[in-house]
Design an enzyme around this catalytic site. Sequence first.
Site, PDB file in Angstrom:
ATOM      1  N   SER A  27      40.874 -43.359  -5.347  1.00 52.05           N
ATOM      2  CA  SER A  27      40.239 -42.162  -5.859  1.00 52.05           C
ATOM      3  C   SER A  27      40.957 -41.829  -7.066  1.00 52.05           C
ATOM      4  O   SER A  27      42.021 -42.196  -7.359  1.00 52.05           O
ATOM      5  CB  SER A  27      40.164 -41.059  -4.857  1.00 52.05           C
ATOM      6  OG  SER A  27      41.299 -40.793  -4.750  1.00 52.05           O
ATOM      7  N   LYS A  28      40.456 -40.682  -7.603  1.00 53.21           N
ATOM      8  CA  LYS A  28      40.801 -40.105  -8.945  1.00 53.21           C
ATOM      9  C   LYS A  28      42.550 -39.526  -8.807  1.00 53.21           C
ATOM     10  O   LYS A  28      43.043 -39.712  -9.760  1.00 53.21           O
ATOM     11  CB  LYS A  28      40.104 -38.955  -9.713  1.00 53.21           C
ATOM     12  CG  LYS A  28      38.737 -39.092  -9.570  1.00 53.21           C
ATOM     13  CD  LYS A  28      37.825 -38.490  -8.575  1.00 53.21           C
ATOM     14  CE  LYS A  28      37.257 -39.517  -7.603  1.00 53.21           C
ATOM     15  NZ  LYS A  28      37.316 -39.294  -6.350  1.00 53.21           N
ATOM     16  N   ARG A  29      42.802 -39.352  -7.832  1.00 48.60           N
ATOM     17  CA  ARG A  29      44.185 -38.728  -7.790  1.00 48.60           C
ATOM     18  C   ARG A  29      45.035 -40.095  -7.696  1.00 48.60           C
ATOM     19  O   ARG A  29      46.344 -39.663  -7.851  1.00 48.60           O
ATOM     20  CB  ARG A  29      44.383 -37.974  -6.356  1.00 48.60           C
ATOM     21  CG  ARG A  29      44.465 -38.739  -5.149  1.00 48.60           C
ATOM     22  CD  ARG A  29      44.465 -38.133  -3.895  1.00 48.60           C
ATOM     23  NE  ARG A  29      44.057 -38.741  -2.541  1.00 48.60           N
ATOM     24  CZ  ARG A  29      44.965 -39.472  -2.005  1.00 48.60           C
ATOM     25  NH1 ARG A  29      46.359 -39.446  -2.357  1.00 48.60           N
ATOM     26  NH2 ARG A  29      44.638 -40.075  -1.170  1.00 48.60           N
ATOM     27  N   HIS A  30      44.815 -41.128  -7.509  1.00 50.58           N
ATOM     28  CA  HIS A  30      45.526 -42.380  -7.845  1.00 50.58           C
ATOM     29  C   HIS A  30      45.790 -42.711  -9.396  1.00 50.58           C
ATOM     30  O   HIS A  30      46.259 -43.863  -9.419  1.00 50.58           O
ATOM     31  CB  HIS A  30      45.151 -43.660  -7.111  1.00 50.58           C
ATOM     32  CG  HIS A  30      45.183 -43.120  -5.556  1.00 50.58           C
ATOM     33  ND1 HIS A  30      44.014 -42.853  -4.839  1.00 50.58           N
ATOM     34  CD2 HIS A  30      46.162 -42.957  -4.761  1.00 50.58           C
ATOM     35  CE1 HIS A  30      44.368 -42.812  -3.582  1.00 50.58           C
ATOM     36  NE2 HIS A  30      45.785 -42.730  -3.464  1.00 50.58           N
ATOM     37  N   GLY A  31      45.285 -42.001 -10.295  1.00 51.38           N
ATOM     38  CA  GLY A  31      45.292 -42.468 -11.670  1.00 51.38           C
ATOM     39  C   GLY A  31      43.859 -43.054 -11.825  1.00 51.38           C
ATOM     40  O   GLY A  31      43.001 -42.747 -11.553  1.00 51.38           O
TER      41      GLY A  31
END
Length: 497
Positions: A257-261
């Site tokens: 997801s976005k929080r992984h870059g």
Amino acid sequence: MGPEEPRVVRVRYAPSPTGTLHIGGARTALFNYLFALRHGGRLVLRVEDTDQARQVEGSETAMIRGLASLGVVWDEGPDVGGAYGPYRQSERGEHYRRAAAQLLEQGRAYRCFCTAGELEDERQRQRQQGRPPRYSGRCRELDADVAARRAEHEPYVLRLRVPQQGSTVVQDLIRGTVGFENAQLDDFVITKPGGTPLYNFAVVIDDAQMAITHVIRGEEHLSNTPKQMLVGQALGLEVPAFAHLPMILAPDRSKLSKRHGATSVEEYREQGILPQALANYLLLLGWSSPDGQEFMTIAEAGQRFDLARVQRTAAIYDQKKLEWMNGQYLRTLPAAAVAGAALPFVRAAGIDLSQGPTLTAAVELVRERSRTLRELVDNMRFLYQAPTTFDRKGVQKYLAEPVASERLRALASTLFTVAPWDHDHLSQAFDQVAEHLGVKRVLIIHPARMAVTGKTVGPGLFEMLAALGPEKTIRQLNRVADLLDRAEELPLSPALD
RNA sequence: GGCCCCAUAGUCUAGAGGCCCAGGACGCCGGACCCUCAUUCCGGAAACAGCGGUUCGAAUCCGCUUGGGGCUACCA
């Protein structure tokens, strides 16, 4: 036994236009394309946009652009047309309506008048009792005529009458035989009120009508496959072959997801990853070439692709290896091609190419020590703009001595006489200056690099100065000497290492 | 919870009973080269989840356990 008509392989990539092209989706598209390439088949692009509420404006265009950038080419799709269109589910309503009417008429599907709230309560109760949440089948035995009458003034959904006996077996080309007990399934919804089809319904009709022979998609769809096969059976359709690809996970093994870059093709492009490198890297996530080769084009992979060599285990993407691979491409692609890809980054960096060598020459100078286009452009900046800050440690190490400015000036005046201004002559000039000053050559090489680039690291000094040209080299050498003499603080940048 | 999938180093993977006291790649560590960095080259540490079977022999076959993931929507 009549002669088997060798069916043309037809595969599809069917994204839902809810955002940008995700790397998982990109990999799925890529594998479909590779499979088509290998078997001389056709790739169909189909947009699954039945759920209007989830649509994102411009998403379809973004996906198309992303796929194209990776080198995926489709034979049919919303943008190029084809004989099996339309290729947007939102434009295929009549097909779904006809299929739904057929099932209703045959009694393979029935109207359900339960409200969303009722069903939610039902699920809640079942969950609390530790029972699996399943539709109770309340409307299953409703009299058809009664249901038809209620349908005139009550909203309803259509549910498939799922046999509660027997099992449905998926012959997966990657995972082998996977069996599901029909009793595990409930009578799932196939159309919403108003007749809009749900995924597990529409996909079956589309795949059949588009003559898809192989459905190659992510593993998250494996559990949906029996439902789709049941729909296909009810409709009397031929089911395609299935192949479920392992998922791509984040470094912590959770869903990406976005929080992984970066998770979208677009973001990688912005990072300065070449699409060729991204495609090559994605290719290796879940598939390996029989000869162990890793560095290859899509066309080369297309020659060797085989679903039998696709991994069953989920893969975690590795940014480091992606960047390494990008570096390989930066080094091996024609310099002009790299320059073309770097141009947007040059612009974004505010570099004026008229103030220095050609972009291609600059690329040749610095590409060996760059992993992304961002780095590349960063590394060539000094060719077009005098450094505005100087590496702290570098200043301490190479420009702190009182004799530093004197040496820079001596160097500048000798360089003034160098002609032609090339690597070898520059090298000789440095030898002369070193001898004249009675110091080792390195003692002027490092200060010179610092003065000219503000950094301690970079290309070989003589290649670098050759590209920079005499005027700017000499001017910068003297400029730094002046700053040192006036005992002014050089503007420092944080140390690199 | 139920059903389904999966399990080789930090990561991507090779391996389809003896060729494996497990090979390659990225990363990491050390060295060589060099004007620095990078490239390149050489070397190194690092894995068959656990337990039971089957077999003369198991990373490879079977079972269980553990762990991870997916599905279980009037999303796709």
